[in-house]
Design an enzyme around this catalytic site. Structure first.
Site, PDB file in Angstrom:
ATOM      1  N   CYS A 124       1.800   2.578  -5.427  1.00 44.21           N
ATOM      2  CA  CYS A 124       1.411   2.635  -4.014  1.00 44.21           C
ATOM      3  C   CYS A 124       0.933   1.287  -3.468  1.00 44.21           C
ATOM      4  O   CYS A 124       1.206   0.948  -2.322  1.00 44.21           O
ATOM      5  CB  CYS A 124       0.353   3.713  -3.784  1.00 44.21           C
ATOM      6  N   ASP A 364       0.987   5.497   5.033  1.00 49.00           N
ATOM      7  CA  ASP A 364       0.740   6.035   3.702  1.00 49.00           C
ATOM      8  C   ASP A 364       1.989   5.923   2.834  1.00 49.00           C
ATOM      9  O   ASP A 364       3.035   6.481   3.177  1.00 49.00           O
ATOM     10  CB  ASP A 364       0.322   7.500   3.830  1.00 49.00           C
ATOM     11  N   HIS A 366       2.284   7.259  -0.124  1.00 44.90           N
ATOM     12  CA  HIS A 366       2.309   8.393  -1.057  1.00 44.90           C
ATOM     13  C   HIS A 366       3.243   9.492  -0.566  1.00 44.90           C
ATOM     14  O   HIS A 366       2.823  10.611  -0.261  1.00 44.90           O
ATOM     15  CB  HIS A 366       0.898   8.946  -1.254  1.00 44.90           C
TER      16      HIS A 366
END
Length: 477
Positions: A124, A364, A366
């Protein structure tokens, strides 16, 4: 796994019975495919959460100010302190969705020094670094006002829709594996780019060519100049391997190496600089701006117009972020030449791009998506853009982060250093600025050796016990 998926798992149980009848090699292959499919489930199925924005407060996104009130007068007044007023809600959505979004991917070629074909669960921070690098490239080639023509046509990340798709893909993948064939995935429709017409059409076409080129540099192939394969390869020198957790400082140095070692002629006019000990040495940045004849640093520079990506690893507090730095972060994200902040909340990396009131706006990484072959002429771009912004309180921001800036030339840097020196003025309670500018050169030392100990990093890892929250939409109060 609890959201109406029991029938899916009943199907998996029946598939496992079939797997027992297969040979050992085939079972191992199925395990690999199941793990890949499970990554998609784990990082794609989530509680549907909406991001709420206030109509009464301005929203800042990488130096641009937006106000969601209908009255233009209110919008102008609220954003008077901003160097660039962007407009209303539609303009904000178009701007946000035009930023390049780099997320977890699966089923790409194996990473250097490993057999991993996915970065789910550990990559990430690399993805956040790619997003910050992408914003610098957008500023360099397209400018801050550029927006993607199809940004408003992107569908929100509706969990119900994506959950159904993920479940179907998981079952289809396993069933096809039993039959020895790969499931077909038609993917989103391709959009041809027109290059006919007047000067405006030609300019639009050229910008889309740049857009597609930028994405290809960040692709998930060993050949991609700034892709995850190249970043992992360069991380080996710092003691990092595929599957390790990366911190924002390590990623800053990896990004610098990737930009410097890029061989594509299109990247020849840009380089990168990483500050040392929270200090930006102006003489070093000036030298980075200048292009020298190869092997002859003592000769006069060929030009002084090479752009520089300035990366500043900082720590904004101890175990938690110091509230005295909240206004500093706001001031940084209000600057148009800021390319964002990579950091996150504890155990999760994020790419911070803006704020509203006391909440940060971020992208994000993820979210697990399938591999896209960027070597094809018209690969789909939709998965590289996110229609759904996310927010989090400033108080949840991890203090360890890296701030990025884009400087086009020497004159630009002089202006930037002067403006940032004002933003960096410490408050009455916090006596020390987040970082400083100094004249002269820094002392050289082995950066790679200094980055090896794990204790020097605060890695952002995904906690498997928590459920990921994927934005579905944002709602105006």
């Amino acid at each position: 796994i609890q959201f109406g998926c029991k029938s899916r798992w009943d199907g998996f149980n029946s598939l496992s019975v079939k797997m027992e009848n297969k040979g050992t090699d085939e079972v191992e292959k199925l395990k690999t495919k199941f793990l890949s499919a499970w990554h998609n489930v784990k990082y794609s199925w989530a509680l549907k959460s909406k991001t709420y924005f206030s109509r009464n407060s301005p929203v800042f996104l990488l130096g641009k100010c937006y106000h969601f009130k209908a009255e233009e007068s209110s919008s102008t007044e609220a954003c008077a302190a901003s160097p660039a007023t962007g407009g209303g809600v539609e303009a904000f959505r178009r701007d946000f969705a035009s930023r390049l979004w780099l997320t977890y991917r699966e089923e790409f070629p194996a990473l250097p020094g490993s057999s991993l074909t996915s970065d789910c669960g550990w990559g990430c921070m690399l993805r956040a670094g790619q997003m910050m690098l992408a914003q610098a490239l957008v500023l360099h080639f397209l400018g801050r006002d550029w927006t993607w023509s199809e940004s408003l046509s992107l569908q929100p990340l509706d969990t119900e829709t994506w959950t159904t798709t993920a479940a179907k893909r998981l079952v289809a993948s396993l069933e096809a594996s039993l039959q020895g064939e790969r499931p077909s995935d038609p993917g989103p429709p391709l959009h041809a780019l027109g290059a006919h017409g007047g000067a405006e059409e030609a300019d639009t076409h050229l910008r889309e060519v740049y857009h597609r080129t930028l994405v290809s540099w960040l692709g998930d192939t060993p050949q991609a100049q700034l892709g995850v394969h190249r970043l992992v390869e360069l991380g080996l020198a710092s003691g990092k391997q595929a599957g390790d957790w990366y911190g924002p400082a390590v990623v800053a140095h990896i990004l610098r190496k990737a930009v410097e070692k890029a061989t594509d002629p299109g990247l020849a006019g840009i380089t990168s600089y990483v500050s040392q000990d929270c200090t930006v040495y102006s003489a070093d940045v000036m030298d980075s701006h200048r292009s020298w004849l190869a092997g002859d640093a003592d000769a006069p520079p060929l030009s002084d117009t090479r752009a520089v990506i300035i990366l500043v690893p900082v720590r904004l507090g101890g175990e938690k972020i110091n509230p005295e730095y909240f206004n500093f972060v706001k001031g940084i994200l209000s600057l148009e030449y800021c390319i964002g902040i990579i950091g996150g909340k504890p155990k999760q990396a994020c790419y911070f791009v803006g704020f509203q009131d006391d909440s940060l706006i971020y992208m994000d990484p993820h979210y697990c998506q399938s591999f896209v072959d960027v070597s094809t002429s018209h690969f789909p771009l939709q998965s590289y853009h996110c229609p759904s912004p996310k927010k989090m309180p400033f108080s949840k921001m991890d203090p360890s982060c890296t701030i990025g800036f884009y400087s086009r030339n020497v004159q630009d840097y002089e202006r930037i250093s002067q403006e940032l020196s004002k933003v960096l003025q410490p408050s009455a309670k916090e006596k020390y600025p987040a970082f400083t500018f100094m004249q002269g050169h820094r002392r050289d030392y082995n950066l790679s050796a200094a980055l090896t100990p794990e204790k020097r990093e605060w890695p952002f890892i995904r906690d498997p016990r928590t459920t990921a929250a994927t934005s579905g939409d944002f709602v105006l109060l």
